[in-house]
Design a protein around this motif. Structure first.
Motif, PDB file in Angstrom:
ATOM      1  N   UNK A 207      17.479 -44.149 -11.431  1.00 18.35           N
ATOM      2  CA  UNK A 207      17.671 -44.560  -9.903  1.00 18.35           C
ATOM      3  C   UNK A 207      18.559 -43.451  -9.112  1.00 18.35           C
ATOM      4  N   UNK A 208      18.196 -42.186  -9.254  1.00 20.80           N
ATOM      5  CA  UNK A 208      18.865 -41.172  -8.445  1.00 20.80           C
ATOM      6  C   UNK A 208      18.867 -41.303  -6.812  1.00 20.80           C
TER       7      UNK A 208
ATOM      8  N   UNK B  43      14.688 -43.913  -0.848  1.00 25.98           N
ATOM      9  CA  UNK B  43      14.542 -44.751   0.242  1.00 25.98           C
ATOM     10  C   UNK B  43      14.978 -46.214   0.118  1.00 25.98           C
ATOM     11  N   UNK B  44      14.749 -46.694  -1.112  1.00 23.80           N
ATOM     12  CA  UNK B  44      15.429 -47.854  -1.004  1.00 23.80           C
ATOM     13  C   UNK B  44      16.659 -47.922  -1.348  1.00 23.80           C
ATOM     14  N   UNK B  45      17.348 -46.789  -1.718  1.00 27.28           N
ATOM     15  CA  UNK B  45      18.541 -46.682  -1.845  1.00 27.28           C
ATOM     16  C   UNK B  45      19.342 -46.428  -0.435  1.00 27.28           C
ATOM     17  N   UNK B  46      18.583 -45.593   0.281  1.00 31.60           N
ATOM     18  CA  UNK B  46      19.425 -45.388   1.594  1.00 31.60           C
ATOM     19  C   UNK B  46      19.188 -46.822   2.394  1.00 31.60           C
ATOM     20  N   UNK B  47      18.199 -47.551   2.205  1.00 27.60           N
ATOM     21  CA  UNK B  47      18.046 -48.717   2.814  1.00 27.60           C
ATOM     22  C   UNK B  47      19.217 -49.676   2.584  1.00 27.60           C
ATOM     23  N   UNK B  48      19.750 -49.769   1.501  1.00 25.64           N
ATOM     24  CA  UNK B  48      20.834 -50.529   1.060  1.00 25.64           C
ATOM     25  C   UNK B  48      22.130 -50.318   1.882  1.00 25.64           C
ATOM     26  N   UNK B  49      22.300 -49.130   2.586  1.00 24.64           N
ATOM     27  CA  UNK B  49      23.335 -49.014   3.342  1.00 24.64           C
ATOM     28  C   UNK B  49      23.476 -49.492   4.828  1.00 24.64           C
ATOM     29  N   UNK B  50      22.280 -49.874   5.305  1.00 21.90           N
ATOM     30  CA  UNK B  50      22.065 -50.766   6.309  1.00 21.90           C
ATOM     31  C   UNK B  50      23.173 -51.848   6.526  1.00 21.90           C
ATOM     32  N   UNK B  51      23.958 -51.769   7.636  1.00 25.09           N
ATOM     33  CA  UNK B  51      25.020 -52.981   7.665  1.00 25.09           C
ATOM     34  C   UNK B  51      26.195 -52.887   7.029  1.00 25.09           C
ATOM     35  N   UNK B  52      26.061 -51.700   6.132  1.00 21.48           N
ATOM     36  CA  UNK B  52      27.553 -51.271   5.215  1.00 21.48           C
ATOM     37  C   UNK B  52      28.539 -50.458   6.152  1.00 21.48           C
ATOM     38  N   UNK B  53      29.738 -50.685   6.018  1.00 15.61           N
ATOM     39  CA  UNK B  53      30.682 -49.596   6.633  1.00 15.61           C
ATOM     40  C   UNK B  53      30.884 -48.445   5.645  1.00 15.61           C
ATOM     41  N   UNK B  54      30.944 -47.329   6.238  1.00 18.47           N
ATOM     42  CA  UNK B  54      31.164 -46.137   5.139  1.00 18.47           C
ATOM     43  C   UNK B  54      32.123 -45.101   5.842  1.00 18.47           C
ATOM     44  N   UNK B  55      32.749 -44.484   5.071  1.00 17.32           N
ATOM     45  CA  UNK B  55      33.586 -43.378   5.690  1.00 17.32           C
ATOM     46  C   UNK B  55      32.870 -42.166   5.832  1.00 17.32           C
ATOM     47  N   UNK B  56      32.982 -41.472   6.942  1.00 16.83           N
ATOM     48  CA  UNK B  56      32.408 -40.000   7.125  1.00 16.83           C
ATOM     49  C   UNK B  56      33.617 -39.044   7.276  1.00 16.83           C
ATOM     50  N   UNK B  57      33.318 -37.715   7.196  1.00 14.61           N
ATOM     51  CA  UNK B  57      34.360 -36.753   7.469  1.00 14.61           C
ATOM     52  C   UNK B  57      33.274 -36.122   8.455  1.00 14.61           C
TER      53      UNK B  57
ATOM     54  N   UNK C 134      31.214 -40.052   1.297  1.00 13.30           N
ATOM     55  CA  UNK C 134      32.045 -39.751   0.462  1.00 13.30           C
ATOM     56  C   UNK C 134      30.826 -39.439  -0.737  1.00 13.30           C
ATOM     57  N   UNK C 135      29.932 -40.314  -0.808  1.00 17.56           N
ATOM     58  CA  UNK C 135      28.672 -39.925  -1.770  1.00 17.56           C
ATOM     59  C   UNK C 135      27.592 -39.104  -1.286  1.00 17.56           C
ATOM     60  N   UNK C 136      27.997 -38.438  -0.309  1.00 17.44           N
ATOM     61  CA  UNK C 136      27.210 -37.195   0.101  1.00 17.44           C
ATOM     62  C   UNK C 136      26.000 -37.554   0.867  1.00 17.44           C
ATOM     63  N   UNK C 137      25.749 -38.474   1.545  1.00 18.55           N
ATOM     64  CA  UNK C 137      24.924 -38.944   2.343  1.00 18.55           C
ATOM     65  C   UNK C 137      25.156 -38.296   3.930  1.00 18.55           C
TER      66      UNK C 137
ATOM     67  N   UNK D  18      16.379 -39.369   4.405  1.00 20.38           N
ATOM     68  CA  UNK D  18      17.555 -38.885   3.878  1.00 20.38           C
ATOM     69  C   UNK D  18      18.532 -38.753   4.727  1.00 20.38           C
ATOM     70  N   UNK D  19      18.902 -39.377   5.800  1.00 22.58           N
ATOM     71  CA  UNK D  19      19.810 -39.514   6.678  1.00 22.58           C
ATOM     72  C   UNK D  19      20.068 -41.085   7.335  1.00 22.58           C
ATOM     73  N   UNK D  20      21.504 -41.169   7.421  1.00 24.88           N
ATOM     74  CA  UNK D  20      21.875 -42.645   7.828  1.00 24.88           C
ATOM     75  C   UNK D  20      22.337 -42.479   9.249  1.00 24.88           C
ATOM     76  N   UNK D  21      22.139 -43.418   9.983  1.00 29.11           N
ATOM     77  CA  UNK D  21      22.393 -43.471  11.447  1.00 29.11           C
ATOM     78  C   UNK D  21      23.384 -44.543  11.585  1.00 29.11           C
TER      79      UNK D  21
END
Ligand code: 5AD
Length: 524
Positions: A408-409, A453-467, A484-487, A512-515
């Motif tokens: 599951x890359x 796509x499934x992995x990206x979908x799992x980010x919805x609703x999550x908090x992430x740190x971005x630079x 940090x995980x390069x998204x 391959x993008x998160x909003x």
């Protein structure tokens, strides 16, 4: 002074080389042209890894010769980088409009050679010779001073070349043998970058996990004295560079060195006199100097980690074989080392991995991924896979599909095998027909995209740190950054966010993008 336009093909190492050449030319008074149409010098920094990349650069040069050179005969045209290295003079024979062919160990000579050509001293120059010490010459950066698009992230080249000789790969022939820069040299560059506002550094090399293999343990100890507790040095390399377990006890000599403060990073590890190499996952010993069971690469990571003001460290590209216990452990210990890893798999079939000369099995590859996920559960894992390697059967290909499903890359670059000059695979029997390569490529890509796509979908609703790196290229109302995980994450922001570490809540995903949205957290 003349203006220069550099177009880059290929990998991040090529991007970095182009930046260093651009910085070198700017320091000599050149300006950077916005487009090739107005440039006095046009350089194509080339890639040889697949035939298509070479053809693109050749077509581009034909167009430049046919259009720009015709209108402005004084324009200087040059090839540099990997294809320049592998084809040399042949490029000028084929394309007589080309004035300069600059190999991969000669980037630092760009300004001198252009001077000679522009002043009419020499008409054409081809230089693809080897040069001792050239690994330390890719060091200049364009950080854009205090301008609005000041760089937040930077690449630092730590080594050049490759000794792996994978049977499909042209890189050992275009980049030469492995040569590493010294740790003090790399640290000086990193410190300088951080002092100029850089927050994230990506350490670069063809095989970064082979970094410093040829250094002696004494050299390492010397450079890293300030980072290490006082322990004995274990120079485990024999005279021929191979570590012999039987001789190890003889080389277990006390260092006699007076070493400074123990680093908080290495403190807590037992002071050991005898190391068994950089802890390969399968327990085999690795032929390289180690101190406290840590390879030179891990020592370098620790040293870079100590730089105040640096927030994040990445590296690319590693070899899966390099993920010994010491590197996995570094992920667990070093908070600035982000949870992201690009491990080129190439194939899921043990039979093909052997033919490719990769040095691991699918089982070992899976075990490394398991270790990394245990060390950092949220780690983003990406890979490279080749389809259509000579002799690849349906069963081999199915093995690749099944391993991709199992692992599951987060994403994978899927490449169609391309025959490369002088590589052993080019003359192997059972080359795969193009139509079959196409079909396998599309099947694997579909699977990779579904999983991603499934992995990206799992980010919805999550908090992430971005630079936050800067404005989005497509929409200037948006800023772009990476987790940090390069998204890649886009959000509505403005220039005052640049360079900041921000917490965002992910609202939805694109390809391959998160909003994300900082407003929800009240951080806008
Ligand atoms: N054909 C197709 N892909 C290749 N790569 C390297 N050589 C070839 C080749 N001959 C791919 C590998 C490598 C990536 C940078 O390019 O997957 O990891």
């Amino acid at each position: 002074m003349p203006s220069v336009y550099i177009k880059t093909y290929g990998c991040q190492m090529n991007e970095r080389d182009s930046e260093a050449v651009a910085a070198q030319l700017v320091s000599k008074g050149y300006s950077l042209a916005r487009t090739e149409a107005v440039a006095d010098v046009i350089l194509l920094n080339t890639c040889s890894v697949r035939d298509m990349a070479e053809q693109k650069a050749i077509n581009k040069m034909e167009n430049l010769a046919g259009q720009i050179r015709k209108k402005r005969p004084e324009v200087v045209l040059g090839f540099m980088g990997c294809m320049a290295q592998s084809r040399g003079q042949q490029l000028i024979d084929q394309l007589p409009d080309v004035d300069l062919v600059l190999g991969t160990q000669k980037f630092h000579r760009a300004a001198d050679y252009l001077d000679e050509i522009l002043s009419g001293k020499r008409e054409r120059i081809v230089d693809v010779a080897e040069e001792k010490g050239s690994e330390a010459t890719v060091r200049d950066h364009i950080l854009r001073g205090n301008t609005a698009d000041k760089a937040v992230t930077a690449f630092v080249s730590i080594m050049q070349g490759c000794n792996q000789y994978c049977t499909f790969c042209i890189v050992p022939y275009t980049r030469g043998a492995e040569r590493s820069r010294t740790i003090p040299d790399i640290l000086a560059e990193c410190r300088e970058l951080v002092s100029r506002g850089v927050k994230e550094i990506t350490l670069l090399g063809q095989i970064v996990t082979s970094y410093g293999k040829r250094f002696s343990a004494e050299e390492l100890q010397d450079w890293l004295g300030g980072f290490l507790p006082a322990v004995s040095v274990d120079d485990t390399e024999g005279a021929n560079g191979i570590m012999h377990p039987a001789s190890m006890s003889h080389s277990n000599k006390p260092s006699g060195l007076v070493v400074g403060q123990a680093s908080s990073l290495s403190a807590g590890l037992p002071a050991r006199g005898l190391d068994s190499g950089a802890g390969c996952p399968d327990g085999r010993q690795d032929a390289r100097p180690t101190i406290q069971r840590k390879s030179a690469f891990v020592q370098l990571l620790e040293a870079v980690h100590e730089i105040d003001g640096l927030e994040r460290i990445r590296f690319t590209s590693p070899h899966p074989k390099g993920y010994g216990d010491d590197l996995v452990d570094a992920y667990a210990r070093l908070p600035k080392l982000v949870e992201s890893a690009h491990l080129p798999l190439q194939s899921g079939s043990d039979r093909l991995l052997k033919l490719m000369h990769r040095g691991y099995t699918r089982e070992r590859f899976s075990r490394i991924i398991g270790n990394l996920r245990r060390a950092r559960p949220n780690i983003g894992i990406t890979t490279d896979i080749i389809v259509g390697f000579p002799g690849e059967t349906n069963a081999d290909f199915e093995e690749t599909l099944s391993l991709a499903r199992e692992i599951q890359f987060d994403n994978a670059y899927v490449f169609k095998y391309s025959q490369r000059k002088d590589t052993p695979a080019a003359s192997m029997p059972n080359q795969i027909p193009a139509a079959l390569i196409e079909e396998r490529h599309s099947r694997l890509l579909t699977l990779i995209n579904e999983i991603a796509a499934e992995k990206y979908e799992r980010f919805v609703g999550q908090r992430v740190q971005i630079l936050v790196e800067g404005e989005s290229k497509k929409n200037s109302a948006r800023m772009t950054g990476r987790t940090r995980c390069n998204k890649i994450v886009l959000f509505e922001g403005n220039d005052r966010h640049r360079g900041q570490l921000m917490e965002l809540k992910i609202q939805h995903t694109g390809s391959f993008t998160l909003y994300g949205d900082p407003a929800i957290l009240g951080l806008d």
